[in-house]
Design an enzyme around this catalytic site. Structure first.
Site, PDB file in Angstrom:
ATOM      1  N   ARG A 112     -19.639 -12.888 -11.742  1.00 53.69           N
ATOM      2  CA  ARG A 112     -19.971 -13.804 -12.825  1.00 53.69           C
ATOM      3  C   ARG A 112     -21.052 -14.797 -12.403  1.00 53.69           C
ATOM      4  O   ARG A 112     -21.422 -15.666 -13.195  1.00 53.69           O
ATOM      5  CB  ARG A 112     -18.724 -14.580 -13.220  1.00 53.69           C
ATOM      6  N   ARG A 155      -7.965 -14.796 -31.106  1.00 55.31           N
ATOM      7  CA  ARG A 155      -7.443 -13.721 -30.247  1.00 55.31           C
ATOM      8  C   ARG A 155      -5.993 -13.958 -29.824  1.00 55.31           C
ATOM      9  O   ARG A 155      -5.617 -15.066 -29.475  1.00 55.31           O
ATOM     10  CB  ARG A 155      -8.325 -13.619 -29.009  1.00 55.31           C
ATOM     11  N   ARG A 198      -3.937 -17.138 -25.371  1.00 54.82           N
ATOM     12  CA  ARG A 198      -4.213 -17.608 -24.009  1.00 54.82           C
ATOM     13  C   ARG A 198      -4.535 -19.096 -24.022  1.00 54.82           C
ATOM     14  O   ARG A 198      -5.145 -19.604 -24.966  1.00 54.82           O
ATOM     15  CB  ARG A 198      -5.414 -16.838 -23.420  1.00 54.82           C
ATOM     16  N   ARG A 218     -16.476 -22.176 -21.986  1.00 54.59           N
ATOM     17  CA  ARG A 218     -16.640 -20.853 -21.363  1.00 54.59           C
ATOM     18  C   ARG A 218     -17.961 -20.218 -21.786  1.00 54.59           C
ATOM     19  O   ARG A 218     -18.646 -19.594 -20.975  1.00 54.59           O
ATOM     20  CB  ARG A 218     -15.463 -19.947 -21.757  1.00 54.59           C
ATOM     21  N   LYS A 222     -15.220  -6.758 -23.281  1.00 53.55           N
ATOM     22  CA  LYS A 222     -15.242  -6.087 -21.968  1.00 53.55           C
ATOM     23  C   LYS A 222     -13.861  -5.559 -21.593  1.00 53.55           C
ATOM     24  O   LYS A 222     -13.723  -4.424 -21.173  1.00 53.55           O
ATOM     25  CB  LYS A 222     -15.678  -7.062 -20.850  1.00 53.55           C
TER      26      LYS A 222
HETATM   27  P1  AMP Z   1     -11.543 -13.683 -18.342  1.00 46.08           P
HETATM   28  O1  AMP Z   1     -10.173 -13.138 -18.523  1.00 46.08           O
HETATM   29  O2  AMP Z   1     -12.512 -12.692 -17.755  1.00 46.08           O
HETATM   30  O3  AMP Z   1     -12.067 -14.353 -19.586  1.00 46.08           O
HETATM   31  O4  AMP Z   1     -11.407 -14.836 -17.224  1.00 46.08           O
HETATM   32  C1  AMP Z   1     -10.593 -15.973 -17.448  1.00 46.08           C
HETATM   33  C2  AMP Z   1     -10.962 -17.074 -16.493  1.00 46.08           C
HETATM   34  O5  AMP Z   1     -10.728 -16.641 -15.141  1.00 46.08           O
HETATM   35  C3  AMP Z   1     -12.420 -17.511 -16.505  1.00 46.08           C
HETATM   36  O6  AMP Z   1     -12.698 -18.444 -17.541  1.00 46.08           O
HETATM   37  C4  AMP Z   1     -12.553 -18.137 -15.120  1.00 46.08           C
HETATM   38  O7  AMP Z   1     -11.933 -19.410 -15.058  1.00 46.08           O
HETATM   39  C5  AMP Z   1     -11.714 -17.195 -14.267  1.00 46.08           C
HETATM   40  N1  AMP Z   1     -12.541 -16.077 -13.745  1.00 46.08           N
HETATM   41  C6  AMP Z   1     -12.440 -14.761 -14.058  1.00 46.08           C
HETATM   42  N2  AMP Z   1     -13.350 -14.040 -13.387  1.00 46.08           N
HETATM   43  C7  AMP Z   1     -14.050 -14.911 -12.623  1.00 46.08           C
HETATM   44  C8  AMP Z   1     -15.141 -14.784 -11.727  1.00 46.08           C
HETATM   45  N3  AMP Z   1     -15.702 -13.595 -11.472  1.00 46.08           N
HETATM   46  N4  AMP Z   1     -15.615 -15.912 -11.132  1.00 46.08           N
HETATM   47  C9  AMP Z   1     -15.054 -17.118 -11.375  1.00 46.08           C
HETATM   48  N5  AMP Z   1     -14.040 -17.322 -12.217  1.00 46.08           N
HETATM   49  C10 AMP Z   1     -13.526 -16.225 -12.848  1.00 46.08           C
END
Ligand code: AMP
Length: 217
Positions: free
Chosen positions: A86, A125, A159, A170, A13
Site C-alpha cells: 500500500r 457495506r 466494519r 481511508r 479487491k
Molecule cells: P482493508 O481491509 O484492505 O481495507 O484494510 C483495513 C485496514 O488495515 C487499512 O485501513 C489499514 O489500517 C490496515 N492495512 C491493511 N493493509 C495494509 C497495508 N498494506 N499497509 C498498512 N496498513 C494496512
C-alpha cells in the site's frame, strides 16, 4: 501464478480476489483480513494495529512487511495479494523478497472506481466476520435469515472503519500513499487496469481475461 490487486478501498479487491482465487486455486492473501484476525486474537501486533485501522490510517510499513513477507514465504507460489503493498516502501520490500525467492509477480491489476461510488459502497457495506463475504445494505442485503450465503455465519457486521468519517480518511490516505503505486507498477511493465465501477460479474469477467492472458504468456 502470482497476482497483485491494487485499488482504493471499496473497489472490490477483496470480493474479486475471493472469486478469482477460488476459480484458479490461488491463495488469497488479504493484509486487511490478516490484520483483523490479529486484532480479534488480541495479539501484540493486533493491539498495535487496531488504533491505526480504526482511524483509517495505515499500519507501519515495517509491521505489515514483516507479517506479509512471512505469509508469502509460507505459500511460496500461486497467490493473490490484496491490500498489500500500500506504499512504495512496501512495494520495494515485496520486490526484494520475491526476487530473493525467485518468484516475481506476473501482474499488478489496478481496479479503478470513482470516489462517489466508493463512498456509497463502503458506508453501506456489511461484512461477514467469518469468511469476508461482503453485502450492501440497500443493493445486496444479506438473506432474511441473517445468515451468510457463503459460510452460514450470523456474524454479518458493519466494519468499524466503514463509517463516513473513517472512509474519508481511508480514501485520502489512498490518494496520498497508495496511488503512487500505479506509476510504480506501470514503470515495471506489470500494470493492467480494470474498470471496477461495472457490476460484480462484469469485473470478474474482465479479471478472468487478464488472468488467462498470463496463463498463455
Ligand atoms: P482493508 O481491509 O484492505 O481495507 O484494510 C483495513 C485496514 O488495515 C487499512 O485501513 C489499514 O489500517 C490496515 N492495512 C491493511 N493493509 C495494509 C497495508 N498494506 N499497509 C498498512 N496498513 C494496512
Amino acid at each position: 501464478m502470482r497476482l497483485l490487486f491494487l485499488g482504493p478501498p471499496g473497489a472490490g479487491k477483496g470480493t474479486q480476489a475471493k472469486l478469482i482465487s477460488e476459480q484458479y486455486a490461488l491463495k488469497h492473501l488479504s493484509s486487511g483480513d490478516i490484520l483483523r484476525a490479529e486484532v480479534a486474537a488480541g495479539t501484540t501486533l493486533g493491539t498495535e494495529a487496531k488504533g491505526y485501522m480504526n482511524r483509517g490510517a495505515l499500519v507501519s510499513d515495517a509491521t505489515v512487511v514483516a507479517i506479509m513477507v512471512e505469509r508469502i514465504k509460507q505459500v511460496a507460489d500461486n497467490f493473490i495479494l490484496d491490500g498489500f503493498p500500500r506504499t512504495v516502501p512496501q512495494a520495494e520490500a515485496l520486490d526484494e523478497a520475491l526476487k530473493e525467492a525467485g518468484v516475481p509477480l506476473h501482474v499488478a491489476i489496478c481496479i479503478e472506481v470513482e470516489r462517489e461510488k466508493l463512498m456509497d459502497r463502503l458506508t453501506g457495506r456489511l461484512t461477514c466476520l467469518s469468511c469476508g463475504q461482503v453485502y450492501h445494505r440497500q443493493d445486496d442485503p444479506p438473506p432474511g435469515n441473517g445468515r451468510c450465503v457463503d459460510c452460514g455465519s450470523e456474524k454479518i457486521i458493519q466494519r468499524d472503519d466503514d463509517n463516513e468519517q473513517v472512509v474519508g480518511e481511508r480514501l485520502a490516505n489512498y490518494q496520498k500513499q497508495t496511488a503512487p503505486l500505479i506509476d510504480y507498477y506501470r514503470r515495471s511493465g506489470l500494470l493492467e487496469c480494470i474498470d471496477g465501477s461495472l457490476n460484480r460479474d462484469a469485473v470478474t469477467t474482465a479479471l478472468r481475461a487478464t488472468v488467462e492472458s498470463i496463463d498463455r504468456r
